[in-house]
Design a protein around this motif. Structure first.
Motif, PDB file in Angstrom:
ATOM      1  N   PHE A  27     -45.587  60.449  22.736  1.00  0.00           N
ATOM      2  CA  PHE A  27     -44.590  59.703  21.988  1.00  0.00           C
ATOM      3  C   PHE A  27     -43.236  60.407  22.088  1.00  0.00           C
ATOM      4  O   PHE A  27     -43.136  61.621  21.934  1.00  0.00           O
ATOM      5  N   ARG A  28     -42.192  59.629  22.345  1.00  0.00           N
ATOM      6  CA  ARG A  28     -40.844  60.174  22.424  1.00  0.00           C
ATOM      7  C   ARG A  28     -39.977  59.448  21.407  1.00  0.00           C
ATOM      8  O   ARG A  28     -39.854  58.219  21.471  1.00  0.00           O
ATOM      9  N   PRO A  29     -39.367  60.179  20.477  1.00  0.00           N
ATOM     10  CA  PRO A  29     -38.502  59.516  19.503  1.00  0.00           C
ATOM     11  C   PRO A  29     -37.319  58.851  20.191  1.00  0.00           C
ATOM     12  O   PRO A  29     -36.874  59.291  21.253  1.00  0.00           O
ATOM     13  N   ARG A  30     -36.841  57.771  19.591  1.00  0.00           N
ATOM     14  CA  ARG A  30     -35.702  57.008  20.100  1.00  0.00           C
ATOM     15  C   ARG A  30     -35.987  56.407  21.476  1.00  0.00           C
ATOM     16  O   ARG A  30     -35.071  56.069  22.229  1.00  0.00           O
ATOM     17  N   ASP A  56     -26.993  50.609  20.791  1.00  0.00           N
ATOM     18  CA  ASP A  56     -26.115  51.631  20.193  1.00  0.00           C
ATOM     19  C   ASP A  56     -26.766  52.474  19.099  1.00  0.00           C
ATOM     20  O   ASP A  56     -26.083  53.263  18.458  1.00  0.00           O
ATOM     21  N   MET A  57     -28.065  52.321  18.859  1.00  0.00           N
ATOM     22  CA  MET A  57     -28.744  52.931  17.723  1.00  0.00           C
ATOM     23  C   MET A  57     -28.260  52.268  16.426  1.00  0.00           C
ATOM     24  O   MET A  57     -27.283  51.522  16.422  1.00  0.00           O
ATOM     25  N   GLY A 165     -43.273  53.994  14.043  1.00  0.00           N
ATOM     26  CA  GLY A 165     -42.380  52.890  14.362  1.00  0.00           C
ATOM     27  C   GLY A 165     -40.926  53.179  14.034  1.00  0.00           C
ATOM     28  O   GLY A 165     -40.026  52.870  14.829  1.00  0.00           O
ATOM     29  N   TYR A 166     -40.659  53.783  12.883  1.00  0.00           N
ATOM     30  CA  TYR A 166     -39.280  54.095  12.513  1.00  0.00           C
ATOM     31  C   TYR A 166     -38.679  55.124  13.469  1.00  0.00           C
ATOM     32  O   TYR A 166     -37.482  55.101  13.752  1.00  0.00           O
ATOM     33  N   GLN A 224     -37.130  56.168   6.697  1.00  0.00           N
ATOM     34  CA  GLN A 224     -38.086  55.434   5.885  1.00  0.00           C
ATOM     35  C   GLN A 224     -37.800  55.795   4.430  1.00  0.00           C
ATOM     36  O   GLN A 224     -38.040  56.892   3.986  1.00  0.00           O
ATOM     37  N   GLY A 225     -37.238  54.877   3.695  1.00  0.00           N
ATOM     38  CA  GLY A 225     -36.825  55.159   2.321  1.00  0.00           C
ATOM     39  C   GLY A 225     -35.459  54.597   2.046  1.00  0.00           C
ATOM     40  O   GLY A 225     -35.061  54.402   0.899  1.00  0.00           O
TER      41      GLY A 225
END
Length: 226
Positions: A27-30, A56-57, A165-166, A224-225
């Motif tokens: 898994f790689r973030p972003r 663009d994030m 997912g986030y 998340q939050g």
């Protein structure tokens, strides 16, 4: 009541078809942002706002009143410091968090942990102090009341749980300072993080006599939050 046998209480890796039993890619973030062309070519075309996030994030539209927030961590994080430390230690190492300095911290929000199964914890950011300054909208999800309208004899049910997912969606650089968290790392974790180039001397906000240090960190992915 339909005369059908009940299924197993839970599935195991052995239940997967052979083609899914290979070693999964790490898994790689972003990671979503490297797939922009695929998203643009998807039919039907995704919503323009979603495509903007992929390109663009996610950039937060700042509310002027939601600046200068300073909070201590949640009760569970204070009562279970090891779980809190390990959660953020892992996140710094997998790239979903990064260190920052006090001068660049717009807010310091409450970090916390919540139980996740037996002897396991999940890290969260309590966005309540920030969320109260934003307009929200109500969302109603399906409930047990809709089951008789949706399920027919012979149907089966399955669930899909996205891994992190986030963490797949990046948080824009300009928004990260709104979600800073304070954590005190023990000496061993500090040394490892510094050896791996993930922390520098400038990030040690407070040095303690036992060799530990208090550090400020911020998310690089969706929060998340919030």
């Amino acid at each position: 009541t339909l005369g059908l046998p009940s299924g197993p209480k839970f599935t195991t890796p052995a239940d997967n078809p052979a083609k899914f039993k290979g070693e999964p890619p790490p898994f790689r973030p972003r990671g979503i942002h490297s797939k922009l062309v695929a998203w643009q070519n998807w039919k039907p075309t995704p919503d323009a706002e979603v495509l903007k996030w992929v390109a663009d994030m996610y950039k937060l539209k700042e509310a002027p009143a939601a600046r200068g927030i300073r909070c201590r961590n949640g009760l569970a994080a204070r009562e279970n410091p090891r779980a809190f430390q390990e959660a953020l230690y892992k996140r710094l190492r997998n790239g979903t968090f990064e260190p920052t300095v006090e001068a660049d911290a717009v807010n310091i929000l409450p970090g916390n942990v919540v139980p996740k199964g037996e002897d396991d914890w999940r890290f969260i950011i309590d966005g309540t102090p920030l969320n109260s300054h934003y307009t929200t909208w109500k969302t109603r999800y399906e409930s047990l009341r809709q089951v008789p309208l949706l399920v027919k004899p012979g149907d089966f049910i399955w669930s899909l749980d996205l891994e992190s997912g986030y963490d797949a969606v990046g948080l824009a650089e300009t928004s990260r300072a709104l979600f800073v968290i304070k954590v005190r790392f023990p000496q061993k974790m500090l040394l490892t993080l510094m050896e791996e180039g993930l922390l520098a001397e400038e990030h040690l906000l407070i040095k303690h006599r036992d060799g530990s240090a208090t550090v400020l960190v911020r998310p690089t992915v969706l929060v998340q939050g919030f």
